[in-house]
Motif scaffolding. Structure first.
Motif, PDB file in Angstrom:
ATOM      1  N   UNK A 180      10.264   6.889  14.388  1.00  0.00           N
ATOM      2  CA  UNK A 180      11.309   6.511  13.434  1.00  0.00           C
ATOM      3  C   UNK A 180      11.334   5.001  13.216  1.00  0.00           C
ATOM      4  N   UNK A 181      11.159   4.223  14.296  1.00  0.00           N
ATOM      5  CA  UNK A 181      11.204   2.764  14.183  1.00  0.00           C
ATOM      6  C   UNK A 181      10.083   2.209  13.312  1.00  0.00           C
ATOM      7  N   UNK A 182       8.945   2.909  13.266  1.00  0.00           N
ATOM      8  CA  UNK A 182       7.801   2.412  12.479  1.00  0.00           C
ATOM      9  C   UNK A 182       7.673   3.066  11.106  1.00  0.00           C
ATOM     10  N   UNK A 183       8.544   4.035  10.791  1.00  0.00           N
ATOM     11  CA  UNK A 183       8.446   4.726   9.502  1.00  0.00           C
ATOM     12  C   UNK A 183       8.493   3.788   8.294  1.00  0.00           C
ATOM     13  N   UNK A 184       9.391   2.782   8.256  1.00  0.00           N
ATOM     14  CA  UNK A 184       9.390   1.874   7.105  1.00  0.00           C
ATOM     15  C   UNK A 184       8.064   1.144   6.918  1.00  0.00           C
ATOM     16  N   UNK A 185       7.422   0.767   8.023  1.00  0.00           N
ATOM     17  CA  UNK A 185       6.119   0.116   7.940  1.00  0.00           C
ATOM     18  C   UNK A 185       5.066   1.061   7.385  1.00  0.00           C
ATOM     19  N   UNK A 186       5.107   2.311   7.842  1.00  0.00           N
ATOM     20  CA  UNK A 186       4.171   3.308   7.326  1.00  0.00           C
ATOM     21  C   UNK A 186       4.384   3.494   5.826  1.00  0.00           C
ATOM     22  N   UNK A 187       5.651   3.519   5.409  1.00  0.00           N
ATOM     23  CA  UNK A 187       5.964   3.691   3.988  1.00  0.00           C
ATOM     24  C   UNK A 187       5.453   2.518   3.162  1.00  0.00           C
ATOM     25  N   UNK A 188       5.667   1.287   3.660  1.00  0.00           N
ATOM     26  CA  UNK A 188       5.193   0.105   2.926  1.00  0.00           C
ATOM     27  C   UNK A 188       3.667   0.090   2.887  1.00  0.00           C
ATOM     28  N   UNK A 189       3.032   0.423   3.997  1.00  0.00           N
ATOM     29  CA  UNK A 189       1.572   0.494   4.018  1.00  0.00           C
ATOM     30  C   UNK A 189       1.045   1.531   3.041  1.00  0.00           C
ATOM     31  N   UNK A 190       1.746   2.668   2.946  1.00  0.00           N
ATOM     32  CA  UNK A 190       1.338   3.708   2.003  1.00  0.00           C
ATOM     33  C   UNK A 190       1.509   3.238   0.564  1.00  0.00           C
ATOM     34  N   UNK A 191       2.591   2.522   0.292  1.00  0.00           N
ATOM     35  CA  UNK A 191       2.806   2.001  -1.057  1.00  0.00           C
ATOM     36  C   UNK A 191       1.714   1.008  -1.441  1.00  0.00           C
ATOM     37  N   UNK A 192       1.372   0.135  -0.501  1.00  0.00           N
ATOM     38  CA  UNK A 192       0.301  -0.830  -0.768  1.00  0.00           C
ATOM     39  C   UNK A 192      -1.018  -0.099  -0.995  1.00  0.00           C
ATOM     40  N   UNK A 193      -1.281   0.904  -0.166  1.00  0.00           N
ATOM     41  CA  UNK A 193      -2.513   1.668  -0.312  1.00  0.00           C
ATOM     42  C   UNK A 193      -2.568   2.446  -1.612  1.00  0.00           C
ATOM     43  N   UNK A 194      -1.396   2.851  -2.109  1.00  0.00           N
ATOM     44  CA  UNK A 194      -1.349   3.620  -3.355  1.00  0.00           C
ATOM     45  C   UNK A 194      -1.443   2.735  -4.593  1.00  0.00           C
ATOM     46  N   UNK A 195      -1.494   1.419  -4.382  1.00  0.00           N
ATOM     47  CA  UNK A 195      -1.670   0.525  -5.518  1.00  0.00           C
ATOM     48  C   UNK A 195      -0.419  -0.165  -6.015  1.00  0.00           C
ATOM     49  N   UNK A 196       0.712   0.054  -5.361  1.00  0.00           N
ATOM     50  CA  UNK A 196       1.927  -0.648  -5.762  1.00  0.00           C
ATOM     51  C   UNK A 196       1.778  -2.141  -5.455  1.00  0.00           C
ATOM     52  N   UNK A 197       2.260  -2.970  -6.327  1.00  0.00           N
ATOM     53  CA  UNK A 197       2.106  -4.407  -6.147  1.00  0.00           C
ATOM     54  C   UNK A 197       3.063  -4.922  -5.083  1.00  0.00           C
ATOM     55  N   UNK A 198       2.632  -5.968  -4.396  1.00  0.00           N
ATOM     56  CA  UNK A 198       3.512  -6.589  -3.415  1.00  0.00           C
ATOM     57  C   UNK A 198       4.742  -7.186  -4.079  1.00  0.00           C
ATOM     58  N   UNK A 199       4.593  -7.613  -5.322  1.00  0.00           N
ATOM     59  CA  UNK A 199       5.730  -8.185  -6.044  1.00  0.00           C
ATOM     60  C   UNK A 199       6.836  -7.154  -6.216  1.00  0.00           C
ATOM     61  N   UNK A 200       6.461  -5.919  -6.546  1.00  0.00           N
ATOM     62  CA  UNK A 200       7.477  -4.876  -6.736  1.00  0.00           C
ATOM     63  C   UNK A 200       8.141  -4.518  -5.413  1.00  0.00           C
ATOM     64  N   UNK A 201       7.342  -4.489  -4.332  1.00  0.00           N
ATOM     65  CA  UNK A 201       7.904  -4.196  -3.012  1.00  0.00           C
ATOM     66  C   UNK A 201       8.858  -5.302  -2.588  1.00  0.00           C
ATOM     67  N   UNK A 202       8.441  -6.546  -2.793  1.00  0.00           N
ATOM     68  CA  UNK A 202       9.275  -7.678  -2.413  1.00  0.00           C
ATOM     69  C   UNK A 202      10.537  -7.733  -3.257  1.00  0.00           C
ATOM     70  N   UNK A 203      10.436  -7.383  -4.531  1.00  0.00           N
ATOM     71  CA  UNK A 203      11.615  -7.368  -5.398  1.00  0.00           C
ATOM     72  C   UNK A 203      12.631  -6.358  -4.912  1.00  0.00           C
ATOM     73  N   UNK A 204      12.138  -5.174  -4.492  1.00  0.00           N
ATOM     74  CA  UNK A 204      13.050  -4.159  -3.960  1.00  0.00           C
ATOM     75  C   UNK A 204      13.717  -4.656  -2.686  1.00  0.00           C
ATOM     76  N   UNK A 205      12.948  -5.294  -1.809  1.00  0.00           N
ATOM     77  CA  UNK A 205      13.510  -5.787  -0.555  1.00  0.00           C
ATOM     78  C   UNK A 205      14.567  -6.848  -0.812  1.00  0.00           C
TER      79      UNK A 205
END
Length: 243
Positions: A180-205
C-alpha cells in the motif's frame, strides 16, 4: 493488554500504510529522476527500468524500516505493550500530523517539500546522475530516509501492532504495509510508462497538494485518536473489568 482482534490490528496497519503512501518525497524524486532521464533522450525501456529500480528501492527500505522498528520494539517490550507506550506513540502521531499541516510543503507555488537542505541537494544531484537500475534502487532507498521525520510515526504504530500478531499475520501485515505504501509510486511509474507527460503529472500534484497535505495530517490525527481509544482507553477498561 497483549491480545487484540487481528482484524482491527490489520486495519491499523492498513491505515498507517495509507498515511505513509500520502507522503510525496519519493514521488518527487521519481519524477525528477525521470525528467532528467527523458532530457538525456533515454529509451522507453531504460526509463521503465529506472522507475522499476527506484520503486523496488523504496519498497525494500520501507520493509527494512518496518522490520527494524518491529525488532527493536519486540526486544524492548517483552510480553505486552504498556498503555504509556501507546499513549506516547499516539502523541507522536498527533505531533507529526500538526507538523505535516504546518511545514510539509514549502511556501509558494510548486511542490517543494520541507526536507533537510543537504538531503534535498543530494537527492537532486543523484537524480541527475542516475543512469542504471542499481543507482535508481539506491536513490529509492535514500528517498524514504529523506522524510523519516514524517513516516516514523505510522511505521512505529504498524510495528507495535505487528509484533503482537502470529508469524503468519506478521508477514501478511508487512506485505500489506509495503504494498500500500508504494502503490502511488507504482501508479506514477505506470503513467510515465504509458506515455503521460511529467508536466501533466506534476500539474496534478500541484493542484492537489493541499488536499494531500490535509489528508496526511488528518490521517495521522485520526489514527492517533483511534489507537489511543482502542489500545489505551478500551484496553484499560477491559483490564479493570477482568480484575
Amino acid at each position: 493488554m497483549g491480545n487484540f482482534d487481528s482484524t482491527s490490528s490489520l486495519a491499523i496497519v492498513l491505515f498507517a500504510a495509507l498515511i505513509h503512501a500520502s507522503f510525496q518525497a519519493s514521488i518527487s524524486v521519481l519524477t525528477l529522476m525521470s525528467g532528467h532521464a527523458l532530457g538525456k533522450k533515454a529509451s522507453h525501456g531504460r526509463l521503465l527500468r529506472l522507475a522499476g529500480g527506484f520503486v523496488a528501492g523504496v519498497g525494500v527500505m520501507t520493509a527494512l524500516l518496518l522490520s527494524a522498528a518491529a525488532f527493536v520494539s519486540s526486544q524492548l517490550l517483552l510480553g505486552s505493550t504498556p498503555a504509556l507506550v501507546w499513549a506516547a506513540v499516539c502523541g507522536a502521531m498527533l505531533g507529526a500530523g500538526l507538523s505535516v499541516w504546518l511545514f510539509y510543503y514549502k511556501n509558494g507555488s510548486g511542490t517543494s517539500l520541507w526536507i533537510p537542505r543537504h538531503l534535498a541537494s543530494y537527492l537532486n544531484d543523484r537524480s541527475k546522475a542516475t543512469k542504471q537500475s542499481a543507482e535508481a534502487f539506491g536513490l529509492g532507498l535514500t528517498s524514504v530516509l529523506a522524510e523519516l521525520l514524517f513516516v516514523f510515526a505510522p511505521v512505529v504504530v504498524a510495528a507495535l501492532v505487528l509484533i503482537r500478531l502470529s508469524p503468519e499475520l506478521q508477514l501478511i501485515g508487512t506485505l500489506l504495509y509495503v504494498t500500500v505504501a508504494t502503490l502511488p509510486l507504482v501508479a506514477v511509474g505506470a503513467l510515465i510508462g504509458a506515455g503521460h507527460t511529467l508536466a501533466s503529472i506534476q500539474k496534478w500534484r500541484e493542484s492537489n497538494k493541499k488536499f494531500l497535505q490535509f489528508a496526511a495530517g488528518g490521517g495521522l490525527f485520526a489514527l492517533g485518536l483511534y489507537v489511543y481509544v482502542d489500545r489505551v482507553i478500551v484496553a484499560t477498561i477491559s483490564a479493570a473489568g477482568v480484575q
